[in-house]
Write a protein that holds these residues in place. Structure first.
Motif, PDB file in Angstrom:
ATOM      1  N   ARG A   7      -4.461   5.725  36.084  1.00 39.34           N
ATOM      2  CA  ARG A   7      -5.348   6.885  36.235  1.00 39.34           C
ATOM      3  C   ARG A   7      -5.699   7.111  37.701  1.00 39.34           C
ATOM      4  NH1 ARG A   7      -7.388   4.818  31.428  1.00 39.34           N
ATOM      5  NH2 ARG A   7      -9.070   3.716  32.481  1.00 39.34           N
ATOM      6  N   ARG A   8      -5.912   6.010  38.447  1.00 41.88           N
ATOM      7  CA  ARG A   8      -6.224   6.134  39.869  1.00 41.88           C
ATOM      8  C   ARG A   8      -5.055   6.741  40.633  1.00 41.88           C
ATOM      9  NH1 ARG A   8      -9.447   1.425  39.271  1.00 41.88           N
ATOM     10  NH2 ARG A   8      -7.700   0.040  39.622  1.00 41.88           N
ATOM     11  N   VAL A   9      -3.837   6.330  40.301  1.00 44.24           N
ATOM     12  CA  VAL A   9      -2.650   6.889  40.957  1.00 44.24           C
ATOM     13  C   VAL A   9      -2.567   8.388  40.673  1.00 44.24           C
ATOM     14  CG1 VAL A   9      -0.116   6.951  40.910  1.00 44.24           C
ATOM     15  CG2 VAL A   9      -1.312   4.758  41.090  1.00 44.24           C
ATOM     16  N   ALA A  41       0.328   0.505  45.318  1.00 41.96           N
ATOM     17  CA  ALA A  41       1.147   0.866  44.157  1.00 41.96           C
ATOM     18  C   ALA A  41       2.137   1.966  44.531  1.00 41.96           C
ATOM     19  CB  ALA A  41       0.264   1.312  42.999  1.00 41.96           C
ATOM     20  N   LEU A  42       1.672   2.962  45.256  1.00 44.06           N
ATOM     21  CA  LEU A  42       2.563   4.060  45.665  1.00 44.06           C
ATOM     22  C   LEU A  42       3.612   3.578  46.666  1.00 44.06           C
ATOM     23  CD1 LEU A  42      -0.035   6.939  45.956  1.00 44.06           C
ATOM     24  CD2 LEU A  42       1.772   6.723  44.239  1.00 44.06           C
ATOM     25  N   GLU A  43       3.229   2.689  47.565  1.00 40.03           N
ATOM     26  CA  GLU A  43       4.176   2.155  48.543  1.00 40.03           C
ATOM     27  C   GLU A  43       5.251   1.299  47.883  1.00 40.03           C
ATOM     28  OE1 GLU A  43       1.397   0.290  51.166  1.00 40.03           O
ATOM     29  OE2 GLU A  43       1.015   2.160  52.250  1.00 40.03           O
ATOM     30  N   TYR A  50      10.290  12.631  43.165  1.00 42.93           N
ATOM     31  CA  TYR A  50       9.648  12.569  41.855  1.00 42.93           C
ATOM     32  C   TYR A  50       9.300  13.975  41.422  1.00 42.93           C
ATOM     33  CZ  TYR A  50       9.639   7.621  42.731  1.00 42.93           C
ATOM     34  OH  TYR A  50      10.054   6.328  42.971  1.00 42.93           O
ATOM     35  N   SER A  51       9.575  14.284  40.164  1.00 45.66           N
ATOM     36  CA  SER A  51       9.394  15.652  39.677  1.00 45.66           C
ATOM     37  C   SER A  51       8.047  15.895  39.015  1.00 45.66           C
ATOM     38  CB  SER A  51      10.521  16.021  38.709  1.00 45.66           C
ATOM     39  OG  SER A  51      10.512  15.148  37.602  1.00 45.66           O
ATOM     40  N   SER A  52       7.284  14.815  38.754  1.00 48.46           N
ATOM     41  CA  SER A  52       5.988  14.985  38.087  1.00 48.46           C
ATOM     42  C   SER A  52       5.142  13.731  38.257  1.00 48.46           C
ATOM     43  CB  SER A  52       6.193  15.240  36.588  1.00 48.46           C
ATOM     44  OG  SER A  52       6.707  14.074  35.963  1.00 48.46           O
ATOM     45  N   GLY A  53       3.854  13.880  37.992  1.00 47.87           N
ATOM     46  CA  GLY A  53       2.958  12.736  38.010  1.00 47.87           C
ATOM     47  C   GLY A  53       3.353  11.703  36.972  1.00 47.87           C
ATOM     48  N   GLU A  54       3.829  12.174  35.837  1.00 44.30           N
ATOM     49  CA  GLU A  54       4.262  11.256  34.780  1.00 44.30           C
ATOM     50  C   GLU A  54       5.441  10.402  35.256  1.00 44.30           C
ATOM     51  OE1 GLU A  54       6.574  12.088  30.800  1.00 44.30           O
ATOM     52  OE2 GLU A  54       4.433  12.510  30.528  1.00 44.30           O
ATOM     53  N   GLU A  55       6.359  11.016  35.994  1.00 50.15           N
ATOM     54  CA  GLU A  55       7.493  10.264  36.517  1.00 50.15           C
ATOM     55  C   GLU A  55       7.020   9.204  37.525  1.00 50.15           C
ATOM     56  OE1 GLU A  55      11.849  10.950  38.570  1.00 50.15           O
ATOM     57  OE2 GLU A  55      10.585  12.694  38.190  1.00 50.15           O
ATOM     58  N   VAL A  56       6.055   9.560  38.347  1.00 47.49           N
ATOM     59  CA  VAL A  56       5.483   8.598  39.304  1.00 47.49           C
ATOM     60  C   VAL A  56       4.831   7.458  38.537  1.00 47.49           C
ATOM     61  CG1 VAL A  56       3.720   8.235  41.077  1.00 47.49           C
ATOM     62  CG2 VAL A  56       5.113  10.321  41.114  1.00 47.49           C
ATOM     63  N   GLU A  57       4.037   7.797  37.563  1.00 53.00           N
ATOM     64  CA  GLU A  57       3.330   6.795  36.757  1.00 53.00           C
ATOM     65  C   GLU A  57       4.314   5.804  36.130  1.00 53.00           C
ATOM     66  OE1 GLU A  57       0.087   6.825  33.106  1.00 53.00           O
ATOM     67  OE2 GLU A  57       1.204   8.630  33.577  1.00 53.00           O
ATOM     68  N   GLN A  58       5.419   6.301  35.624  1.00 52.02           N
ATOM     69  CA  GLN A  58       6.413   5.432  34.986  1.00 52.02           C
ATOM     70  C   GLN A  58       7.161   4.573  35.998  1.00 52.02           C
ATOM     71  OE1 GLN A  58       8.859   8.064  32.660  1.00 52.02           O
ATOM     72  NE2 GLN A  58       7.240   8.491  31.201  1.00 52.02           N
ATOM     73  N   ALA A  59       7.269   5.047  37.247  1.00 51.69           N
ATOM     74  CA  ALA A  59       8.028   4.321  38.267  1.00 51.69           C
ATOM     75  C   ALA A  59       7.202   3.273  39.003  1.00 51.69           C
ATOM     76  CB  ALA A  59       8.610   5.315  39.273  1.00 51.69           C
TER      77      ALA A  59
END
Length: 69
Positions: A7-9, A41-43, A50-59
């Motif tokens: 959620r923070r990401v 986490a992002l680093e 990335y095409s979406s927040g969901e894709e970022v979250e999964q990666a």
């Protein structure tokens, strides 16, 4: 990564325009004052676009601190 971390990401990336590269995601979160744990986490994301927040979250790795060691 816990649900709270995910959620923070997503919160740190709220408003970003996708697609976005990893470097853009990190810079955007930094500009928004994201917590160090969120930035780590992002680093730890694999390079790429990335095409979406969901894709970022999964990666995002489950243990981003260990990924960077």
């Amino acid at each position: 990564m816990t649900d709270a971390d995910e959620r923070r990401v997503l919160k740190a990336l709220q408003g970003i325009q996708f697609p976005a590269a990893k470097a853009q995601l990190v810079a955007y979160a930094e500009d928004r004052g994201a917590e160090s744990k969120t930035l780590r986490a992002l680093e730890a994301l694999p390079e790429g676009d990335y095409s979406s927040g969901e894709e970022v979250e999964q990666a995002v790795p489950q243990r981003p601190d260990e990924e960077l060691s």
